[in-house]
Design a protein around this motif. Structure first.
Motif, short mmCIF file in Angstrom:
data_model
loop_
_atom_site.label_atom_id
_atom_site.label_comp_id
_atom_site.label_asym_id
_atom_site.label_seq_id
_atom_site.Cartn_x
_atom_site.Cartn_y
_atom_site.Cartn_z
N LEU B 140 1.21 -1.10 0.19
CA LEU B 140 0.10 0.11 0.15
C LEU B 140 0.49 0.76 -0.14
O LEU B 140 0.31 2.09 -0.55
CB LEU B 140 -0.85 0.18 1.19
CG LEU B 140 -1.96 -0.55 0.98
CD1 LEU B 140 -2.91 -0.52 2.22
CD2 LEU B 140 -2.57 -0.73 -0.90
N GLY B 141 2.01 1.14 0.34
CA GLY B 141 3.14 2.38 0.34
C GLY B 141 3.08 2.41 -0.79
O GLY B 141 3.57 3.75 -1.58
N GLY B 142 3.09 1.78 -2.42
CA GLY B 142 3.29 2.24 -3.64
C GLY B 142 1.92 2.87 -4.38
O GLY B 142 2.30 3.51 -5.39
N LEU B 143 1.07 3.36 -3.03
CA LEU B 143 -0.48 3.49 -4.10
C LEU B 143 -0.32 5.44 -4.79
O LEU B 143 -0.78 5.04 -5.46
CB LEU B 143 -1.61 3.59 -2.28
CG LEU B 143 -2.36 3.37 -2.90
CD1 LEU B 143 -3.20 2.15 -4.17
CD2 LEU B 143 -4.17 3.38 -2.49
N PRO B 144 0.66 6.00 -3.52
CA PRO B 144 0.31 6.85 -3.96
C PRO B 144 1.30 7.20 -5.48
O PRO B 144 0.82 8.25 -6.33
CB PRO B 144 1.29 8.58 -2.86
CG PRO B 144 0.72 7.35 -1.79
CD PRO B 144 0.57 5.40 -2.56
N PRO B 145 2.39 6.46 -5.48
CA PRO B 145 2.62 7.33 -7.22
C PRO B 145 2.09 6.26 -8.32
O PRO B 145 2.03 6.28 -9.13
CB PRO B 145 4.01 6.84 -7.01
CG PRO B 145 4.59 5.60 -5.34
CD PRO B 145 3.02 6.17 -4.67
N ALA B 146 1.48 4.92 -7.45
CA ALA B 146 0.90 4.44 -8.43
C ALA B 146 -0.32 5.40 -9.28
O ALA B 146 -1.12 4.72 -10.50
CB ALA B 146 0.20 2.78 -8.30
N ILE B 147 -1.22 5.43 -7.95
CA ILE B 147 -2.35 6.38 -8.76
C ILE B 147 -1.82 7.43 -10.07
O ILE B 147 -2.31 7.71 -10.80
CB ILE B 147 -2.97 7.26 -7.27
CG1 ILE B 147 -3.88 6.83 -6.33
CG2 ILE B 147 -3.69 8.34 -7.69
CD1 ILE B 147 -4.71 6.30 -5.19
N GLY B 148 -0.23 8.65 -9.52
CA GLY B 148 -0.24 9.47 -10.46
C GLY B 148 -0.07 8.54 -11.23
O GLY B 148 0.14 9.43 -12.85
#
Ligand code: ADP
Ligand code: MG
Lengths: 336, 273
Positions: B140-148
């Motif tokens: 889930l830590g990767g969520l912000p860059p993934a959304i970007g």
């Protein structure tokens, strides 16, 4: 309902001007010349009719003037703007409504669809709805404003299409056979609204194509008759009728028998002849140079063995002028 | 003299207006629930079962679920945006759009934007249900860059869809064939159901021209631990970002070019006369 062009409109301003306009369609195996050497001047404030049989080139002319089709030769200006070079500015000043038009999305309601098209012109929603509601009311469509488009009759649908054409307040409105295939009542309502809209502002211009003589005669200030891509003649309905003023117009009804149309056309003094069938009789319209020709016509009929069921002289109509100028009737052309 | 609306006003009003029938269509015509929602859901899950049957590594289930979500957006762009003008020409709507002062770009954006509600619903359903059903675990830590990356991918994808749509201004049957022809290869090459890494450098490199390919790969690297690396996700993100202006410029030029060709040859006109 004949209209008098408003004298206050500036007659020197041209709403439409074409010079040597031509259009050729090339398909894989043929080349069709749909328009050639069309020179047209329509003044601001005119209700101008383009009258001609199917395939004459009416739609091609309209599509060029509304920037959907490029000419193959010549130039055209609408409201002072060149349809090829200045088409972007021009588009906000024109509108087109065509007969049998089916555009839009069937699941939308009448009012919604009209609003959608108004947004393509950037009109504020409040302003757009006010105009739409007023026009729907005027055309007697207020009660179906919230009906889904897929459920409209063809008459109601075409009235809605006219509202679309009027709501953006175009400088020049193009109507391409707007009443084709409509019942008498719906067609009359449409024509009345067009006349009313024109009367509201003397600088509005309408270009209307039709193959209905009566429509052109009733509605238009001036008419151009087109045939095979060319303008045959241009003038007011009255002046076109003058073309046949000196002729004697005779309606001749014959009981069925051998074809005689070509024979009648060969009789000396017969300017033009056309025929339609109705109630089991062949009804001929003849243009004669003078009364004396009638004797020769009758003997030609008798020689063919056909029996005369009726004979009457009448006032010339636009239809007679058309037959004389084009050489055949509108309907004859259609069935070819 | 009445003031005329600015080009910008015409643009955003057109976007909203063209999105409108798509949005109200959701409640007035429910067949989409079946064709655009239930079927793709089943399709994606079927793929998961195939992988389970083959005893593929557990991470593959995550790849498929995310791929299924992305497929929804790809299909929205290819089928609803790309082919729109073909439908619109048939009933004369294209002609009315063309004679109005609006732009084809605005119409296409509105159309795809309106369809976005349904597409997002479908993608979310696939990802949520798939993840729960097959117990996919995310970083889930990767969520912000993934959304970007997702948003960048979407923007590039829209440019590609517009480019495709421009072909339909001029071509009709040929463009349909093209759409049909590219659908399967794109599904394959973009690695919707497996990581692009598996395609090797050359094929993967060529596939990178499809914005979904690198975008999806980067999202997987951000969210699914243990995803085989094709390129560094930061580099993949930069490439996707560069594809946005690339496709936008191509699409706008192609729309202009095709409009002139279509006007020359009478292709904007529906033939009812
Ligand atoms: N897109 C087209 N491709 C080829 N020929 C066409 C096309 N559109 C019209 N034509 C031909 O051009 C001529 C004029 O057609 P049109 O302008 O539609 O006439 P009208 O509106 O008076 O019936 C006809 O012979 C018609 O068959
Ligand atoms: Mg026509």
């Amino acid at each position: 309902m004949p209209r008098t062009p408003n004298p206050s409109s500036d007659a020197s301003r041209l709403a439409v001007e074409t010079r040597d306009l031509g259009r050729v369609y090339k398909t894989r195996n043929e080349t069709v010349t749909a328009l050639s050497s069309v020179d047209l001047k329509v003044r601001e404030g005119e209700l101008f009719g383009v009258l001609g049989p199917n395939g004459a080139g009416k739609t091609t002319l309209i599509k060029i003037l509304v920037t959907l089709l490029l000419p193959s030769s010549g130039t055209a200006k609408v409201d002072g703007l060149d349809v090829v070079r200045e088409f972007r500015q021009l588009r906000s000043r024109i509108a087109i409504v065509s007969g049998g038009e089916n555009a839009g999305y069937g699941l939308l309601r009448v009012r919604e669809q009209l609003w959608m098209f108004s947004q393509f012109y950037g009109i504020k929603s409040k302003v757009a709805y006010a105009r739409i509601d007023e026009l729907l009311e005027r055309l007697g469509l207020a009660s179906v404003a919230n009906r889904q488009i897929s459920g409209l009759s063809s008459g109601m649908r075409q009235k809605m299409n006219l509202v679309r054409g009027l709501m953006t307040d175009p400088r020049v409105l193009f109507l391409d056979e707007p009443t084709v295939a409509l019942d008498v009542g719906a067609a009359r309502d449409l024509r009345e609204e067009v006349s009313r809209w024109m009367a509201e502002d003397p600088t509005r211009t309408v270009i209307l194509t039709t193959h209905y003589m009566q429509e052109a005669d009733d509605l238009c200030d001036r008419i151009a008759i087109v045939n095979r891509g060319r303008i045959v003649i241009e003038g007011t309905p009255q002046s076109l009728k003058l073309e046949v003023q000196r002729d004697v117009v005779v309606d001749l009804q014959l009981e069925p028998g051998v074809p005689v149309l070509d024979r009648l056309r060969e009789v000396a003094g017969v300017g033009a002849a056309s025929v339609r069938e109705e109630d089991g009789l062949d009804r001929f319209s003849l243009l004669l140079a003078d009364d004396a020709v009638l004797t020769n016509v009758i003997s030609a009929v008798e020689r063919s063995g056909r029996r005369v069921a009726g004979l009457a002289k009448r006032e010339p109509t636009l239809e007679d002028a058309f037959v004389k100028l084009v050489g055949r009737s509108m309907t004859e052309e259609e069935t070819q | 003299m009445k003031s005329s609306p600015s080009e910008f006003e015409i643009f955003w009003r057109t976007v909203l207006a063209r999105a409108y029938p798509r949005v109200v269509g959701l409640s007035r015509n429910l067949s989409w629930l079946f064709f655009d929602f239930a079927f793709p859901l089943v399709g994606t899950f079927a793929m998961v079962f195939v992988y389970q049957g083959l005893h593929a590594p557990r991470q593959y289930l995550g790849f498929v679920v995310m791929g299924g979500g992305m497929l929804a957006f790809w299909q929205n762009v290819l089928w609803t945006m790309g082919t729109q003008f073909s439908w619109d020409r048939g009933n004369g709507t294209l002609e009315l759009m063309a004679v109005s002062p609006t732009s084809f770009e605005a119409v296409l954006l509105g159309m795809a934007g309106g369809a976005m509600i349904m597409t997002t619903l479908r993608a979310v359903a696939i990802i949520v249900l798939g993840s729960l059903l097959f117990k996919v675990t995310y970083n889930l830590g990767g969520l912000p860059p993934a959304i970007g990356v997702f948003l960048l991918t979407l923007a590039a994808l829209y440019g590609l869809g517009m480019l495709l749509a421009s072909l339909f201004l001029y071509y009709s049957r040929e463009a349909w064939h093209l759409g049909d022809a590219i659908q399967e290869p794109v599904n394959f090459l973009s690695g919707l159901y497996f990581p692009v890494h598996a395609l090797g450098a050359y094929v993967g490199g060529a596939a990178s021209l499809i914005p979904v390919t690198l975008g999806l790969d980067a999202m997987r690297q951000f969210l699914l631990p243990g995803t085989p690396r094709f390129l560094d996700p930061a580099l993949e993100t930069v490439i996707v970002a560069l594809e946005i202006p690339l496709f936008a410029i191509l699409a706008v030029s192609s729309l202009r070019f095709m409009e002139v060709r279509a006007r020359r040859e009478g292709k904007l006109i529906s033939k009812w006369s």
